[in-house]
Design an enzyme around this catalytic site. Structure first.
Site, mmCIF file in Angstrom:
data_model
loop_
_atom_site.group_PDB
_atom_site.id
_atom_site.type_symbol
_atom_site.label_atom_id
_atom_site.label_comp_id
_atom_site.label_asym_id
_atom_site.label_seq_id
_atom_site.Cartn_x
_atom_site.Cartn_y
_atom_site.Cartn_z
ATOM 1 N N ALA A 190 -11.984 29.323 3.851
ATOM 2 C CA ALA A 190 -12.238 30.348 4.860
ATOM 3 C C ALA A 190 -13.480 30.007 5.680
ATOM 4 C CB ALA A 190 -12.413 31.703 4.182
ATOM 5 N N ASP A 201 -12.567 27.261 8.027
ATOM 6 C CA ASP A 201 -11.795 27.791 9.150
ATOM 7 C C ASP A 201 -12.709 28.468 10.168
ATOM 8 O OD1 ASP A 201 -9.545 26.891 7.954
ATOM 9 O OD2 ASP A 201 -8.926 28.835 7.139
ATOM 10 N N ASP A 234 -0.641 -0.818 -0.943
ATOM 11 C CA ASP A 234 0.552 -1.173 -0.173
ATOM 12 C C ASP A 234 0.612 -0.301 1.075
ATOM 13 O OD1 ASP A 234 2.880 -2.444 0.449
ATOM 14 O OD2 ASP A 234 4.124 -1.201 -0.851
ATOM 15 N N ARG A 279 -2.925 -4.599 12.882
ATOM 16 C CA ARG A 279 -3.215 -6.019 12.739
ATOM 17 C C ARG A 279 -2.460 -6.850 13.765
ATOM 18 N NH1 ARG A 279 -0.865 -9.859 9.111
ATOM 19 N NH2 ARG A 279 -2.189 -11.710 9.066
ATOM 20 N N CYS A 318 35.923 17.488 -1.353
ATOM 21 C CA CYS A 318 34.627 17.897 -1.909
ATOM 22 C C CYS A 318 34.769 18.090 -3.417
ATOM 23 C CB CYS A 318 34.155 19.194 -1.253
ATOM 24 S SG CYS A 318 32.703 19.892 -2.066
ATOM 25 N N GLU A 342 -10.812 -5.290 -6.504
ATOM 26 C CA GLU A 342 -10.396 -3.959 -6.039
ATOM 27 C C GLU A 342 -8.875 -3.914 -5.900
ATOM 28 O OE1 GLU A 342 -11.515 -4.464 -1.389
ATOM 29 O OE2 GLU A 342 -13.117 -4.786 -2.817
ATOM 30 N N CYS A 402 31.173 17.822 3.371
ATOM 31 C CA CYS A 402 32.070 18.918 3.057
ATOM 32 C C CYS A 402 31.892 19.915 4.200
ATOM 33 C CB CYS A 402 31.663 19.562 1.728
ATOM 34 S SG CYS A 402 32.437 21.172 1.503
ATOM 35 N N CYS A 424 34.187 22.179 -4.084
ATOM 36 C CA CYS A 424 35.080 23.252 -3.627
ATOM 37 C C CYS A 424 36.469 22.738 -3.256
ATOM 38 C CB CYS A 424 34.473 23.985 -2.437
ATOM 39 S SG CYS A 424 34.503 23.007 -0.923
ATOM 40 N N TYR A 466 -12.133 -1.311 3.310
ATOM 41 C CA TYR A 466 -12.465 -2.378 2.372
ATOM 42 C C TYR A 466 -13.289 -3.511 2.961
ATOM 43 C CZ TYR A 466 -7.977 -4.183 4.171
ATOM 44 O OH TYR A 466 -6.946 -4.590 4.965
ATOM 45 N N LYS A 505 -5.138 -3.660 -4.438
ATOM 46 C CA LYS A 505 -4.507 -4.011 -3.163
ATOM 47 C C LYS A 505 -3.471 -2.931 -2.859
ATOM 48 C CE LYS A 505 -2.216 -7.768 -0.734
ATOM 49 N NZ LYS A 505 -1.081 -7.020 -0.193
ATOM 50 N N SER A 514 -4.720 -12.752 6.644
ATOM 51 C CA SER A 514 -4.110 -12.158 5.454
ATOM 52 C C SER A 514 -4.664 -12.885 4.238
ATOM 53 C CB SER A 514 -2.595 -12.211 5.531
ATOM 54 O OG SER A 514 -2.195 -13.539 5.630
ATOM 55 N N LEU A 515 -4.181 -12.544 3.076
ATOM 56 C CA LEU A 515 -4.744 -13.109 1.854
ATOM 57 C C LEU A 515 -3.775 -14.087 1.210
ATOM 58 C CD1 LEU A 515 -6.144 -9.812 0.276
ATOM 59 C CD2 LEU A 515 -7.495 -11.684 1.240
ATOM 60 N N LYS A 569 -0.758 -10.686 -7.218
ATOM 61 C CA LYS A 569 0.389 -9.788 -7.044
ATOM 62 C C LYS A 569 0.969 -9.421 -8.403
ATOM 63 C CE LYS A 569 1.088 -9.469 -2.543
ATOM 64 N NZ LYS A 569 2.326 -9.824 -1.902
ATOM 65 N N CYS A 593 31.006 26.522 0.668
ATOM 66 C CA CYS A 593 31.109 25.691 -0.538
ATOM 67 C C CYS A 593 29.960 26.052 -1.475
ATOM 68 C CB CYS A 593 31.027 24.218 -0.150
ATOM 69 S SG CYS A 593 30.824 23.127 -1.555
HETATM 70 S S1 IVH Z 1 -9.130 -7.831 2.318
HETATM 71 C C1 IVH Z 1 -9.368 -11.408 5.235
HETATM 72 N N1 IVH Z 1 -8.812 -5.897 0.580
HETATM 73 O O1 IVH Z 1 -3.545 -6.982 2.058
HETATM 74 C C2 IVH Z 1 -8.601 -10.545 4.355
HETATM 75 N N2 IVH Z 1 -6.956 -6.512 1.930
HETATM 76 O O2 IVH Z 1 -2.504 -10.031 2.896
HETATM 77 C C3 IVH Z 1 -8.900 -9.127 4.577
HETATM 78 N N3 IVH Z 1 -4.963 -5.144 1.578
HETATM 79 O O3 IVH Z 1 -3.643 -7.543 5.497
HETATM 80 C C4 IVH Z 1 -8.144 -8.272 3.668
HETATM 81 N N4 IVH Z 1 -5.824 -3.815 0.050
HETATM 82 O O4 IVH Z 1 -3.456 -5.150 4.665
HETATM 83 C C5 IVH Z 1 -8.219 -6.651 1.530
HETATM 84 N N5 IVH Z 1 -8.698 -4.151 -0.930
HETATM 85 C C6 IVH Z 1 -8.117 -4.909 0.002
HETATM 86 C C7 IVH Z 1 -6.777 -4.712 0.398
HETATM 87 C C8 IVH Z 1 -6.229 -5.546 1.368
HETATM 88 C C9 IVH Z 1 -4.750 -4.107 0.771
HETATM 89 C C10 IVH Z 1 -3.936 -5.718 2.492
HETATM 90 C C11 IVH Z 1 -4.384 -5.889 3.903
HETATM 91 C C12 IVH Z 1 -4.191 -7.341 4.246
HETATM 92 C C13 IVH Z 1 -3.268 -7.790 3.170
HETATM 93 C C14 IVH Z 1 -3.565 -9.218 2.814
#
Ligand code: IVH
Length: 683
Positions: A48, A51, A131, A150, A419, A127, A437, A422, A238, A129, A96-97, A325, A442
């Site tokens: 509240a 708000d 999705d 990206r 169905c 940490e 149906c 029914c 991150y 990862k 990417s990683l 992974k 039904c």
């Molecule tokens: S570091 C230079 N940390 O994983 C790399 N990536 O293929 C910077 N992701 O495109 C990424 N959790 O979308 C990093 N704790 C994390 C992550 C993370 C998810 C994703 C991110 C990236 C993909 C790597």
């Protein structure tokens, strides 16, 4: 409403400078409370009170519209839709990683790092990862100014308005901020939001998202940010990429800084040997299913930024990090049978029933197969051994069959021609894969409709759960949602497990539900394609079920966000005499089919007098009047000194001349529409 009016009055007392100062203060305060609520899950004020802050800010912005900024928390609901996304070049490429699929890949990673940094001590941060979808956020002097996906890593899409709708993305950094800093992180959807979204999509006959990543991407890459706003996205920061006017020495420090600035930062741990890293990751293997969001691995990063820089990157990925992974959670089991369930819109859904297996932390024995096409595509036969997984770690799914394990006894499955509940002959509508149906009475459809009608976001009749609905329908006590309001104490007492106390409670809840807002009733009626948002828009526009029932498809599609599919479905619903009968019975039971018109002196247009002249293109005179009145305004038939606005359509009459004579503000149709939009947003 009354409170809103008080704030409006207070705002009108402010000078422009005072208003500006107060608005800035409120934005900061709200930003802090958003952080406490959405990032820390630890609010320090009540809803509240929150708000109240929001109302005060909305009032100031309404009185001083020029003070509205794109980053005002009042704008989190999503701005205007766009034509397409402009592209932007990332200041630092988004890489990417590299992946690690087993422990030996992790040891290899460690070896490569050590070889490149001979004799040096290396620490790793680990940490989860997530999705989701990588996004980049640019903050200039602490204010969020631009955000991008990206894309191909070099050039992404500018999705700033969409990202603004994500509550855990701070619009302002909390502490003294550098001139410029680019924050990287993952936008994602919780398992719960993902499952709900897919459920809604299936109900609407739209294809479900395969995983939370696609769901997050699909939600952010929406031209209409209002759609994004309705999708319950979240964000974990991150990394930082480009920055000016600040420096960091370790990744750990970066994460701590991000956290202090108001970002959600995922759990992270620091280790000095790869053995510890491996042990930690292995510990997460099964624990990960307890998280409210899906993670597909763990990221290992070299902690020292100086070492990171010296390790450098390949074309695709940094040498200082690796993504471990988790093996996909799959199980092989035997498909015993395919059941067919009938939903509230009559859609027949085949459901696989298999020997129970343990996947992603729970035991599963059923999975929807969506439709016959999918069963054929995946060549799934009754008696097959099948591979089962969970999409997004939540939704059980049959991935494929194992034809090599067939004995010849397996049966090809066909959807029933009638169905299963029914017996009505099933139909397939043109252009649809779903089989339906067609019988609106039904019992299976009826049960689902009742259940939906009573559900939390519709009429919220708590005591009316599945078990009760079953009995009510099977005993013929309820033949439509309206019948709920005619149930007697004696009838309810005759049901299993219903004592005097639960009957009294249920009757009280049914009675209370009569006062629900009209959009909830409309949503509860379960008109195809009319979800919560569409229901709200329709009620906002038409104000009553009777007026909605009269609306033409043209009038319906004139509402932004209401497309031809929804419009046709609304028309079909009100064209059906049986549905009109249900509505009549609801009315007789005492439900109000009008949106609550604010009482005199209330509503965002309270105290304002309008005069309408000439023909409007998108509204009839009656409709315009209804909208103004619903917002608390008044429509007069002649122009006087006391008229606040004259709305001028095509071929206006003498009222137009009179208004000009008196200097009354004139609004053309577009300006009128904008005014309505503005006050409705604020209300
Ligand atoms: S570091 C230079 N940390 O994983 C790399 N990536 O293929 C910077 N992701 O495109 C990424 N959790 O979308 C990093 N704790 C994390 C992550 C993370 C998810 C994703 C991110 C990236 C993909 C790597």
């Amino acid at each position: 409403m009354e409170e809103k009016e008080r704030w409006l009055r207070a705002a009108r007392q402010l000078s422009r400078e005072e208003a500006q100062r107060r608005a800035e203060q409120l934005r900061k305060e709200i930003a802090y409370h958003d952080y406490r609520y959405y990032v820390l899950d630890a609010p320090v004020i009540s809803d509240a009170e929150y708000d109240r802050l929001m109302l005060e800010l909305q009032a100031i912005e309404e009185v001083f519209p020029e003070l509205v900024t794109p980053n005002s928390p009042t704008q989190r609901v999503g701005g205007a839709p766009r034509e397409g996304f402009p592209t932007v070049r990332h200041l630092v490429p988004m890489l990417s990683l590299a992946n690690a699929f087993d422990v030996s890949d992790l040891y290899d990673f460690d070896r490569r790092v050590k070889e490149a940094l001979p004799g040096e001590k290396v620490e790793y941060v680990v940490e989860p990862k997530i999705d989701g979808l990588a996004v980049s956020l640019l903050y200039r002097r602490g204010e969020f100014v631009q955000g991008a996906t990206r894309g191909d890593g070099e050039v992404g899409e500018d999705v700033t308005p969409n990202l603004r709708t994500i509550r855990s993305i701070p619009l302002y950094l909390l502490q003294d901020a550098p001139d410029l800093i680019e924050v990287r992180g993952e936008a994602f959807m919780s398992k719960e939001a993902f499952a709900k979204l897919n459920e809604r999509r299936e109900e609407a006959g739209e294809p479900p998202f395969a995983n939370p990543r696609n769901a997050a991407a699909g939600s952010i890459r929406q031209l209409d940010p209002k759609v994004t706003a309705g999708r319950k996205l979240d964000f974990f920061a991150y990394a930082v990429a480009h920055y000016e006017g600040i420096s960091f020495t370790t990744h750990w420090e970066v994460l701590e800084w991000l956290s202090r600035q108001g970002f959600r930062v995922n759990q992270h741990r620091l280790f000095s040997t790869i053995e510890q890293v491996v042990e930690h990751i292995q510990g997460w293997q099964s624990r990960r299913f307890e998280l409210p969001y899906a993670i597909d691995g763990m990221v290992v990063k070299v902690n020292s930024l100086d070492q990171q820089e010296r390790l450098g990157s390949t074309m695709k990925s940094p040498r200082w990090a690796v993504a471990y992974k988790f093996p996909p959670e799959e199980a092989v089991t035997k498909l015993r049978r395919i059941e067919v369930s009938v939903g509230r819109t009559g859609v027949l859904t085949p459901v696989a029933v298999f020997d129970p297996v343990q996947i992603a932390g729970t035991t599963v024995s059923r999975a929807t197969l969506h439709n016959e096409d999918m069963i054929r595509e995946r060549d799934i036969r009754v008696g097959d051994y099948i591979v089962v997984h969970k999409a997004g770690d939540v939704i059980p799914e049959v991935v494929r069959s194992l034809p090599e394990r067939r004995t010849g006894e397996e049966q090809v499955f066909h959807m029933p021609t009638h169905c299963p509940v029914c017996g009505a002959k099933t139909v397939r509508e043109e252009g649809e894969v779903a089989l339906r149906c067609p019988n609106i009475s039904c019992p299976a459809r009826l049960k689902e409709s009742l259940y939906h009608f009573a559900s939390r976001n519709a009429m919220d009749i708590r005591g009316l759960g599945k078990v009760l609905v079953e009995q009510l329908v099977d005993r013929g006590l309820v033949r439509s949602v309206a019948d709920i309001y005619y149930l007697t104490e004696a009838q309810l007492l005759s049901l299993n497990r219903m004592g005097p106390k639960s009957v009294a409670n249920l009757l009280r809840e049914i009675e209370e539900s009569k006062n629900r807002e009209l959009h909830r009733l409309l949503f509860g009626l379960g008109i195809r394609h009319v979800g919560e948002r569409a229901a709200k828009l329709l009620v906002e526009r038409f104000g009553s079920l009777d007026r909605l029932a009269q609306a033409t498809e043209e009038e319906l599609t004139a509402i932004p966000e209401i497309g031809p599919k929804i419009a046709a479905s609304v028309r079909n619903f009100f064209n059906e005499p049986r549905n009109l009968e249900v509505i009549e019975r609801l009315r007789q039971a005492g439900l109000s089919l009008e949106s609550r018109v604010p009482a005199m002196g209330q509503g965002p247009l309270a105290g304002k007098t309008f005069v309408l002249t000439g023909a409007l293109k998108s509204l009839t005179r009656e409709e315009a009047k209804a909208i103004i009145e619903r917002l608390g305004g008044r429509v007069a038939s002649s122009v006087s000194q006391r008229t606040d606005y004259v709305v001028v359509g095509e071929n206006p009459g003498s009222k137009y001349d009179r208004a000009r004579e008196l200097g009354v503000p004139l609004l053309d149709e577009e300006a009128f529409r904008q005014l309505l939009e503005r006050v409705q947003k604020g209300s």
